[in-house]
Design a protein around this motif. Structure first.
Motif, PDB file in Angstrom:
ATOM      1  N   LEU A  83     -10.734  69.583  36.458  1.00  0.00           N
ATOM      2  CA  LEU A  83     -10.311  68.201  36.150  1.00  0.00           C
ATOM      3  C   LEU A  83      -9.361  67.840  35.107  1.00  0.00           C
ATOM      4  O   LEU A  83      -8.462  67.277  35.250  1.00  0.00           O
ATOM      5  CB  LEU A  83     -11.761  67.319  35.941  1.00  0.00           C
ATOM      6  CG  LEU A  83     -12.550  67.299  37.090  1.00  0.00           C
ATOM      7  CD1 LEU A  83     -13.884  66.581  36.774  1.00  0.00           C
ATOM      8  CD2 LEU A  83     -12.266  66.575  38.375  1.00  0.00           C
ATOM      9  N   ASN A  96      -6.076  64.635  42.461  1.00  0.00           N
ATOM     10  CA  ASN A  96      -7.162  64.272  41.522  1.00  0.00           C
ATOM     11  C   ASN A  96      -8.565  63.417  42.186  1.00  0.00           C
ATOM     12  O   ASN A  96      -9.606  64.008  41.958  1.00  0.00           O
ATOM     13  CB  ASN A  96      -6.779  63.337  40.368  1.00  0.00           C
ATOM     14  CG  ASN A  96      -5.613  63.990  39.358  1.00  0.00           C
ATOM     15  OD1 ASN A  96      -4.313  64.249  39.932  1.00  0.00           O
ATOM     16  ND2 ASN A  96      -6.121  64.376  38.157  1.00  0.00           N
ATOM     17  N   HIS A 119     -12.848  61.298  33.872  1.00  0.00           N
ATOM     18  CA  HIS A 119     -11.842  61.723  34.784  1.00  0.00           C
ATOM     19  C   HIS A 119     -11.163  60.415  35.610  1.00  0.00           C
ATOM     20  O   HIS A 119     -10.302  60.488  35.684  1.00  0.00           O
ATOM     21  CB  HIS A 119     -12.280  62.879  35.699  1.00  0.00           C
ATOM     22  CG  HIS A 119     -11.073  62.981  36.725  1.00  0.00           C
ATOM     23  ND1 HIS A 119     -11.302  63.054  38.001  1.00  0.00           N
ATOM     24  CD2 HIS A 119      -9.777  63.675  36.591  1.00  0.00           C
ATOM     25  CE1 HIS A 119     -10.531  63.332  38.711  1.00  0.00           C
ATOM     26  NE2 HIS A 119      -9.291  64.040  37.727  1.00  0.00           N
TER      27      HIS A 119
END
Length: 326
Positions: free
Chosen positions: A169, A205, A191
Motif C-alpha cells: 500500500l 491502488n 491508504h
C-alpha cells in the motif's frame, strides 16, 4: 482556516511530485474545542494502554493461563497497544497544540502500521474463533490440536500475512504524484485518504486495496461466521441447558470483540467509498471509532468476562496495595 502552505510545498520525487508533508484534520467546526476534546481521547488512550498491558502482565505471570486462548488474547493485546501507540500521540498533538503537519515518510509509515496491524488483528480474531470451535466441537482433540508450538506458528503467520498483504500500500502511494493541496480528511494516514489526493490514475491502488481487504478481513470474517455456525449447531445439540449456557458463555467475549473490530471497519470502508457527500464530521467520527474502539473495549470485555484474568488482576492490585510486612 487550515494552514495549507506547508501542505502545498512539493519537492521533486523519483516518480513525479512528492509532497514534503500532509496536513491532518481535526474535527471541522469544533477547532476551538480541540483542547478540551483531547482529554477524553487521552483518557481512552490510557485505558487502552493500561488495560492491554494488564492482560499481558497477568497472562505472563500466571502459568495456569499459558493456554492457547490466553496466548491469542496476549497477541491481540500487543497488536492493540501497537495500533493505539502509532496513532494516538500524533492525534493528541494535533488537538492540544494544533500540530497538523505529518511528514511524507512518517505518513506512509503510519499508513503501513495501521493497515498491517489491522490485518494481523483480523487473523488473530480468526484464530480465536478456531480455538473456540475446537474447544466446543472437538474437546477431546483440543490439547493435541492447539499446542503452544501451533499457537506460536499462528502468531508468526498472522504477522507475515499482515505485512505481506499491506506493505504494497505505501509503495503504491509512493509512485503517485501530488499536484495540489495535501489536506487529509482524518487525524491519521489511511491508504484511501492519501490515495484520493493524487493527481494521477489511482486504479492500481483501488484494485489492490480492495483485493487485500477481501483476502484478509473479508475472508477472515467469512470463516469466523462459518465457525460460529458450526459452534451454534454443536451447542444446540448439548443435552442440558447448563452445558449450553456454559458453552455459549465461553464465546460471548470473542463475539463482542469481533463486532467491535469489524463493524467500525466495514462502516469506515462504506463511508470512504460511497459516502463522499456525507459531512466530514461523519467520516472523522467513524475513523476515530475504528481506531480507538477495539483497543479500549477488548481488555474491558475480556477482563469482565474472563474470571481467571479478573481474579488474577485483582490479586495483583491487592498485593501491591497491601505489601507483606518484613
Amino acid at each position: 482556516m487550515l494552514p495549507l502552505r506547508s501542505a502545498m510545498t512539493l519537492t521533486n520525487g523519483t516518480c513525479g511530485l512528492r509532497p514534503s508533508s500532509f496536513t491532518l484534520q481535526g474535527l471541522p467546526g469544533l477547532e476551538d474545542a480541540h483542547f478540551w476534546l483531547a482529554f477524553p481521547l487521552c483518557a481512552m488512550y490510557l485505558v487502552a494502554i493500561v488495560g492491554n498491558a494488564t492482560i499481558l502482565l497477568v497472562v505472563k505471570t500466571e502459568p495456569t493461563l499459558h493456554a492457547p486462548m490466553y496466548l491469542f488474547l496476549c497477541m491481540l493485546a500487543a497488536v492493540d497497544l501497537a495500533l493505539a501507540t502509532c496513532t494516538m500521540p500524533k492525534i493528541l498533538s494535533l488537538f492540544w497544540s494544533d500540530d497538523r503537519e505529518i511528514g511524507y515518510e512518517a505518513c506512509l509509515l503510519q499508513m503501513f502500521f495501521i493497515h498491517s496491524l489491522s490485518g494481523i488483528e483480523s487473523t488473530i480474531l480468526l484464530a480465536m474463533a478456531v480455538d473456540r470451535y475446537v474447544a466446543i466441537c472437538r474437546p477431546l482433540q483440543y490439547s493435541a490440536t492447539l499446542t503452544r508450538s501451533v499457537t506460536a506458528k499462528v502468531g508468526l503467520v498472522a504477522v507475515a500475512r499482515g505485512v505481506a498483504f499491506f506493505l504494497p500500500l505505501p509503495l503504491l502511494v509512493d509512485r503517485l504524484p501530488f499536484c495540489g493541496p495535501t489536506v487529509l480528511t482524518h487525524s491519521y494516514c489511511l491508504h484511501q485518504d492519501v490515495m484520493n489526493l493524487a493527481c494521477e490514475d489511482t486504479m492500481p491502488n483501488v484494485v489492490y486495496g480492495l483485493v487485500a481487504i477481501f483476502l484478509v478481513m473479508g475472508l477472515d470474517s467469512l470463516l469466523i461466521f462459518l465457525s460460529y455456525v458450526m459452534i451454534i449447531k454443536a451447542v444446540l445439540q448439548l443435552r442440558s441447558r447448563e452445558e449450553r449456557f456454559r458453552a455459549a458463555g465461553a464465546c460471548v467475549a470473542h463475539v463482542c470483540i469481533v463486532l467491535a473490530f469489524y463493524v467500525p471497519l466495514i462502516g469506515l470502508s462504506v463511508v470512504h467509498r460511497f459516502g463522499r457527500e456525507l459531512p466530514p464530521m461523519v467520516q472523522i467520527t467513524m475513523s476515530n471509532v475504528y481506531l480507538l474502539l477495539p483497543p479500549v473495549l477488548n481488555p474491558i470485555i475480556y477482563g469482565a468476562r474472563t474470571k481467571e484474568i479478573r481474579r488474577r488482576a485483582l490479586k495483583m492490585v491487592r498485593v501491591r496495595r497491601d505489601p507483606e510486612p518484613h
